[in-house]
Design an enzyme around this catalytic site. Structure first.
Site, PDB file in Angstrom:
ATOM      1  N   VAL A 276      62.577  43.649  87.944  1.00  0.00           N
ATOM      2  CA  VAL A 276      61.409  42.822  87.659  1.00  0.00           C
ATOM      3  C   VAL A 276      60.386  43.645  86.894  1.00  0.00           C
ATOM      4  O   VAL A 276      60.000  44.745  87.315  1.00  0.00           O
ATOM      5  CB  VAL A 276      60.797  42.268  88.951  1.00  0.00           C
ATOM      6  CG1 VAL A 276      59.514  41.504  88.636  1.00  0.00           C
ATOM      7  CG2 VAL A 276      61.789  41.346  89.658  1.00  0.00           C
TER       8      VAL A 276
ATOM      9  N   GLU B 244      67.656  64.381 111.642  1.00  0.00           N
ATOM     10  CA  GLU B 244      69.095  64.121 111.539  1.00  0.00           C
ATOM     11  C   GLU B 244      69.755  65.015 110.508  1.00  0.00           C
ATOM     12  O   GLU B 244      70.862  65.521 110.724  1.00  0.00           O
ATOM     13  CB  GLU B 244      69.302  62.642 111.216  1.00  0.00           C
ATOM     14  CG  GLU B 244      68.955  61.739 112.405  1.00  0.00           C
ATOM     15  CD  GLU B 244      68.768  60.276 112.059  1.00  0.00           C
ATOM     16  OE1 GLU B 244      68.741  59.450 112.990  1.00  0.00           O
ATOM     17  OE2 GLU B 244      68.628  59.964 110.865  1.00  0.00           O
TER      18      GLU B 244
ATOM     19  N   ASP C 122      58.587  48.050 103.437  1.00  0.00           N
ATOM     20  CA  ASP C 122      57.928  49.329 103.164  1.00  0.00           C
ATOM     21  C   ASP C 122      56.907  49.272 102.030  1.00  0.00           C
ATOM     22  O   ASP C 122      56.106  50.188 101.884  1.00  0.00           O
ATOM     23  CB  ASP C 122      58.976  50.392 102.829  1.00  0.00           C
ATOM     24  CG  ASP C 122      59.824  50.780 104.024  1.00  0.00           C
ATOM     25  OD1 ASP C 122      59.545  50.272 105.129  1.00  0.00           O
ATOM     26  OD2 ASP C 122      60.759  51.574 103.864  1.00  0.00           O
TER      27      ASP C 122
END
Length: 423
Positions: free
Chosen positions: A78, A172, A302
């Site tokens: 876009v 992680e 987000d």
């Protein structure tokens, strides 16, 4: 000019949740995505460290929505919006297309933030896209391959890692780097985790954050809290603690997982509608998720900021369903969005994780690790992806292999050496 009842921009968790909700009422929609795949971003670090192959966490969007005849999936970016005329413009292969929409749901997520040091982007490895994960994996393979025949000094330099940001991704990654070195490469590595806050996994807090820190430290990860990165040079990272003491850390590989910023379509939407943004460029949406004074434009996930809700996939999915429910008249226009916090979780290493359901109910260790596996399997899209993930996890966690490192595919580019990255 084309017309669509609803246009959804973005194919992440929020965009897909909205799309599926719209399909329940038989509402036709156009989904515009800059990539042909839906990315299960929370598992990107496992692609980077070879636990999973990339196709296991990135199924084609058309495959995900294949049962919904209402879906019209378009590949493109876009580039403009006229909110007063309700026209959105997207570009594909240099050709521009305009669509007049009845309602618009923006769900394009956020990118990595470097807190004003954009030069860090070329000196570090991020984990926001499949290409990011492939680049980091190629780098990991390179340093271990070169270290296998290097002299001790060079070997120590090659096997030095710094991970910036001790949120779920940073924790992680740090844990998996230690696991990878020990169980797959049979090498000792230096892994330093740097966090600006006073604890690791800040959203968890208390005993769970302390447990995570002790688990990481016990596995050999050096954890630095209340510490900020001030500079990155080839082979070293400069950090400063809250007392102002500086220190240089050897680092052949730097993984950046600290902070996010909204840009791209969020910026276009902000300029077109006049909606205010926060310092990270996230849209300050209305309580019902509409943008500025436009009742036909919703923004989720987000790329937005609302009530301090965390930038996590459950928030985006619930927001996507809320916006879709208003559009399909299952909720009254103007209904405020309320987030139902089902809890948070993060894996630290093999058989070790933390889970927080609420302030009183928490889990840690093996039981939390099993819960983490179960939840991530539940949210993986498609039976084939779940089956493949189970097989890969059995090999990586029970055995000593790394299915992702055996994956036959080319990386977008070769792993970059720090000297080149800093140039």
């Amino acid at each position: 000019m084309e017309h669509a009842d609803v246009v959804v921009v973005g194919s992440g968790f929020g965009g897909l949740a909205a799309a599926k909700q719209l399909a329940k009422s038989g509402i036709d929609f156009v989904l515009i995505s800059s990539t042909p795949e839906h990315l299960f971003q929370p598992l990107l670090y496992q692609v980077a460290t070879g636990v999973l192959a990339s196709h296991e966490i990135a199924p084609p969007i058309k495959s995900v929505l294949r049962r919904h005849k209402e879906a019209d999936v378009r590949l493109g970016k876009v580039v403009a919006i006229d909110p007063d005329q309700a026209i959105i413009t997207y570009e594909n292969d240099g050709v521009r297309h305009e669509i007049r929409y009845g309602s618009l749901i923006a769900a394009t997520g956020a990118s990595q933030s470097y807190f004003g040091r954009d030069d860090f982007a070329e000196k570090t490895f991020a984990l926001k896209t499949i290409d990011d994960a492939k680049l980091l994996r190629a780098q990991i393979e390179r340093v271990f391959a070169e270290a296998a025949t290097a002299d001790p000094e060079t070997k120590n330099r090659l096997l030095s890692f710094v991970v910036v940001g001790a949120g779920a991704t940073g924790v992680e990654v740090a844990g998996q780097l230690k696991e990878l070195a020990k169980r797959y490469y049979h090498q000792e590595v230096s892994v330093t985790l740097v966090e600006g806050a006073g604890e690791v996994l800040p959203p968890f807090g208390g005993g769970l954050s302390e447990y995570a820190k002790k688990s990481l430290t016990g596995s050999g990860v050096e954890v630095l809290v209340d510490t900020f990165v001030t500079d990155i040079e080839p082979g070293k990272v400069t950090v400063k603690d809250k007392a102002g003491v500086e220190r240089k850390i050897g680092a052949e590989t730097v993984v950046w997982s600290a902070g996010v910023q909204a840009g791209g379509f969020a910026k276009i939407l902000a300029e077109a509608t006049g909606v205010e943004t926060d310092r990270a460029g996230r849209l300050l949406v209305n309580p019902d998720l509409t943008v500025a004074g436009y009742a036909d434009i919703y923004a989720i996930g987000d790329m937005t900021s609302l009530n301090g809700y965390p930038g996590q996939s459950p928030v985006a999915m619930q927001e996507g369903r809320h916006a879709a429910d208003i559009i399909r008249r299952k909720k009254q226009p103007g209904t405020p969005f309320k987030y139902w916090d089902k809890g948070s979780m993060a894996v630290i290493s093999r058989f070790s994780a933390v889970v927080k359901l609420n302030e009183k109910i928490t889990f840690r260790g093996v039981i939390a690790w099993v819960m983490w596996l179960a939840v991530h399997l539940l949210y993986l899209v498609g039976f084939r992806n779940r089956f493949a993930a189970v097989a890969s996890w059995l090999v990586a966690f029970i055995g000593s292999g790394r299915p992702g490192f055996d994956e036959v595919e080319s990386s977008p580019t070769q792993a970059r050496a720090p000297e080149r990255a800093a140039a």
